[in-house]
Design an enzyme around this catalytic site. Sequence first.
Site, PDB file in Angstrom:
ATOM      1  N   LYS A   3       0.758  -1.212  -0.117  1.00  0.00           N
ATOM      2  CA  LYS A   3       0.086   0.029   0.156  1.00  0.00           C
ATOM      3  C   LYS A   3       1.016   1.435  -0.005  1.00  0.00           C
ATOM      4  O   LYS A   3       1.622   1.600   0.897  1.00  0.00           O
ATOM      5  CB  LYS A   3      -0.719   0.060   1.120  1.00  0.00           C
ATOM      6  CG  LYS A   3      -1.930   1.080   1.027  1.00  0.00           C
ATOM      7  CD  LYS A   3      -2.368   1.806   2.270  1.00  0.00           C
ATOM      8  CE  LYS A   3      -1.714   3.011   2.774  1.00  0.00           C
ATOM      9  NZ  LYS A   3      -1.975   4.243   1.838  1.00  0.00           N
ATOM     10  N   GLY A  44       3.846   4.718  13.199  1.00  0.00           N
ATOM     11  CA  GLY A  44       4.682   3.802  13.405  1.00  0.00           C
ATOM     12  C   GLY A  44       4.163   3.366  14.935  1.00  0.00           C
ATOM     13  O   GLY A  44       3.909   1.938  15.116  1.00  0.00           O
ATOM     14  N   GLU A  58      10.345   2.173  10.308  1.00  0.00           N
ATOM     15  CA  GLU A  58      11.419   3.228   9.755  1.00  0.00           C
ATOM     16  C   GLU A  58      10.966   4.798   9.992  1.00  0.00           C
ATOM     17  O   GLU A  58       9.877   4.827   9.126  1.00  0.00           O
ATOM     18  CB  GLU A  58      12.079   3.153   8.372  1.00  0.00           C
ATOM     19  CG  GLU A  58      12.911   1.822   8.461  1.00  0.00           C
ATOM     20  CD  GLU A  58      14.019   1.774   9.174  1.00  0.00           C
ATOM     21  OE1 GLU A  58      14.550   2.556   9.914  1.00  0.00           O
ATOM     22  OE2 GLU A  58      14.312   0.647   9.479  1.00  0.00           O
ATOM     23  N   GLY A 109       7.523   5.643   7.860  1.00  0.00           N
ATOM     24  CA  GLY A 109       6.606   6.944   7.895  1.00  0.00           C
ATOM     25  C   GLY A 109       6.704   7.431   9.209  1.00  0.00           C
ATOM     26  O   GLY A 109       8.117   7.540   9.739  1.00  0.00           O
ATOM     27  N   SER A 110       5.512   8.105   9.730  1.00  0.00           N
ATOM     28  CA  SER A 110       6.077   9.167  10.810  1.00  0.00           C
ATOM     29  C   SER A 110       5.981   8.164  12.151  1.00  0.00           C
ATOM     30  O   SER A 110       5.369   7.165  12.064  1.00  0.00           O
ATOM     31  CB  SER A 110       4.796  10.159  10.825  1.00  0.00           C
ATOM     32  OG  SER A 110       3.615   9.497  10.795  1.00  0.00           O
ATOM     33  N   CYS A 154      13.814  11.995   5.773  1.00  0.00           N
ATOM     34  CA  CYS A 154      13.850  11.523   6.984  1.00  0.00           C
ATOM     35  C   CYS A 154      15.204  11.790   7.534  1.00  0.00           C
ATOM     36  O   CYS A 154      15.305  11.889   8.885  1.00  0.00           O
ATOM     37  CB  CYS A 154      13.408   9.999   7.282  1.00  0.00           C
ATOM     38  SG  CYS A 154      14.489   8.923   6.103  1.00  0.00           S
ATOM     39  N   GLU A 203      10.184  17.204  15.046  1.00  0.00           N
ATOM     40  CA  GLU A 203      10.522  16.882  13.518  1.00  0.00           C
ATOM     41  C   GLU A 203       9.622  17.693  12.648  1.00  0.00           C
ATOM     42  O   GLU A 203       8.503  17.809  12.733  1.00  0.00           O
ATOM     43  CB  GLU A 203      10.133  15.370  13.038  1.00  0.00           C
ATOM     44  CG  GLU A 203      10.423  15.162  11.436  1.00  0.00           C
ATOM     45  CD  GLU A 203      10.454  13.811  11.072  1.00  0.00           C
ATOM     46  OE1 GLU A 203       9.163  13.428  11.187  1.00  0.00           O
ATOM     47  OE2 GLU A 203      11.096  13.278  10.342  1.00  0.00           O
ATOM     48  N   GLN A 222       1.485  19.479   4.332  1.00  0.00           N
ATOM     49  CA  GLN A 222       2.788  19.661   4.486  1.00  0.00           C
ATOM     50  C   GLN A 222       3.399  21.645   4.694  1.00  0.00           C
ATOM     51  O   GLN A 222       4.119  21.865   5.498  1.00  0.00           O
ATOM     52  CB  GLN A 222       3.875  19.321   3.232  1.00  0.00           C
ATOM     53  CG  GLN A 222       4.329  17.693   3.619  1.00  0.00           C
ATOM     54  CD  GLN A 222       5.450  17.669   4.658  1.00  0.00           C
ATOM     55  OE1 GLN A 222       4.735  17.242   5.990  1.00  0.00           O
ATOM     56  NE2 GLN A 222       6.373  17.840   4.419  1.00  0.00           N
TER      57      GLN A 222
END
Length: 490
Positions: free
Chosen positions: A180, A238, A254, A233-234, A288, A389, A335
Site C-alpha cells: 500500500k 509507527g 523506519e 513513515g511518521s 527523514c 521533526e 506539509q
Amino acid sequence: MATETLVETFKNLIDGQWVESASGETFASTNPANAAEIVGRFQASAEEDVNRAIEAAQRAFPAWRETAPSKRADILYKAADWLEAGLERFAEELTREEGKTLAASRMEVKRSAQTLRYYASEGMNVAGETLPSDDPETFVYTRREPLGVVTVITPWNFPLSIPARKIAPALVTGNTVVFKPASDTPLIACRLVQALHGAGMPAGVINFVTGSASKTGTPLVTHPAVKAVTFTGSTGAGEKINRSVRLSTRVQLELGGKNPLIVMDDADVEQAAELAVKGGFELTGQACTGTSRVIVMDSVHDRFVEALVARTRALIIGSGLRKGVDVGPLANESQLRNVLDYVDIGKSEGAELAFGGERLTEGEHAAGYYVRPAIFTGVTPNMRIAQEEIFGPVISVIRAGTFQEAMAIANDVEYGLSAAICTADMNAARRFIAGIESGVVKVNRPTTGNAVNAPFGGVKMSSTATYRESGRGALDFYTQIKTVYHGMQG
Ligand code: NAP
C-alpha cells in the site's frame, strides 16, 4: 478547477488481475507544483479489498517459496531493466506527483533499479549454517525460510526507492507481498508494481492496493495471515502500528528524525554551509535524514551563518520539472501548513528568523505549495523547533561553546536517525562517531543519502530496535531460522 480530460484511472493488482475497488470509488493524485493538475485517479480501497489481496498473497505463498531462487532473481532483473528503460518518463512522473527536482527523480529511478538488481544477486546467497555436533550421528544445521505474507506501507517522500528496498528483499527470499503506497504518490508506486508484474511475477505474489490509511491500515496490519509488516513513515503512525500488530507478526518501522550537523572550530565554513544546504534544503527538506539542527561552535558561528544565508539566498525555487531549479514545492497542502506553523512557532519561541520562511505565491509559485527555505538563529536546545521533526526546509542554528556541549545538544532529542560532523580533527571525528546516538553517522558528508548496499535505520524513536533496512542485513527481516537435527535410522 481541475481538468479531467486525459486523466488515467489506475487499478489495484490483486491475484494477478488489475481490478477496481469493491466500492468502485476512486481518489485523485495531484501535482504539488500545480495543485489543480490531476496526475491520475486511483482506487479508494477499503477492508474488503485489502482482505482479498492478503488472501491472494496467502494462496500464492506455497508455490513462490518453492520457486528456484535464480528464477525469482530473474524476475527482479527484468523489472529493473524495464524501470531503467523508462527512466526519463518515470522520473518526470515522480516529479509531477511528489514535487522533487527532475535530477533527484532520475537518481531515485536509477537507484530503485539498482536496488532490484542488488537483491536479485543477494537473494542467491541467503544461507543457513552447519554446526559442530556432539553426536557424530546427528547433522545439525539451520535453514533460512521466508515468513509468508508481508505488508509494505510506504511514505511519499521516496515513493519508488523505499518500496523497492522493502519489496525486493521480501520477494527474493520467497515471501509474497501486499503493497500500500502513500496516497500522495500512488502513480510512481504503481509503476514499480507494473515492472514486477510485467517481468513475470506469478499471480498473487505482488499485490497492490491504494487507498487511505484510515480505511486500509487496520487489516493491513492486523490480518492473521500477515506475518510481517514493514512500514516507513511518521513516528506517530509507527507507534500506532506497533501497538496493533499480533504477537506472531514481525514488524519493522523506519520513522522520523531530528538530524544534527555539528560544525567544529576547525571546519571549512564554506563546506559546512554547503553540507547544511544539501542536507537541509535539497528535497525541500522532506527527507527523514534531512539536516534540521546545525550545532555551531561560537568561534565560527557568525561566518557560518553568513555563508549559509548566502547559499540559501541563491537557491532557485520552482517546479521540479523546470531546468535549473534547486528546491521544488512541498509535497502537499498539509506539509505547507505544517512548515508555516513551525516558522510561527520558532518566532513565538524567541528564535530569530535569519532568512526565508515565507510562503511564495507570485507567478509560477501561485499554483503550488512553495515556501522559501528558512534559517533560524538564536535557537536554544529546548525550543520546539529544536526538538520536533518539522519535515520541511527549516534549519535551526544552535550555538555551542565546546565539543562536549555540542554532543550533549545533538543527543538531547527523542530521535536518532542520522548525524554529521564537519571537522578535520580526527580525534573529534572519532569521539563523535563513538558518542552520537544515531543509526547513520557522517563525517564531512551531508546527513542525507545512503548507499544501496549499506544497512540503514535509526535508534531511539527513529526505528524499531530490531532489524535494519537496506544492504545484506535487510534479508534477516524477511527470513526466519529453522534449526534442524538430522539423525540416522538404525
Ligand atoms: P505517514 O503519514 O506516517 O504515512 C506513511 C504511510 O503510512 C502512508 O502510506 C500512509 O497512508 C500510511 N499510514 C499512516 N497511518 C497509518 C496507520 N495507522 N496504519 C497503517 N498505515 C498508515 O508519513 P508520511 O507523511 O507519508 O511521511 C513522512 C514521515 O516519514 C516523516 O516522519 C519521515 O521522517 C518519515 N520517513 C522515515 C524514513 C526512514 O527511513 N526512517 C524515510 C522516509 C520518511 P496514507 O498516505 O494513505 O495516509
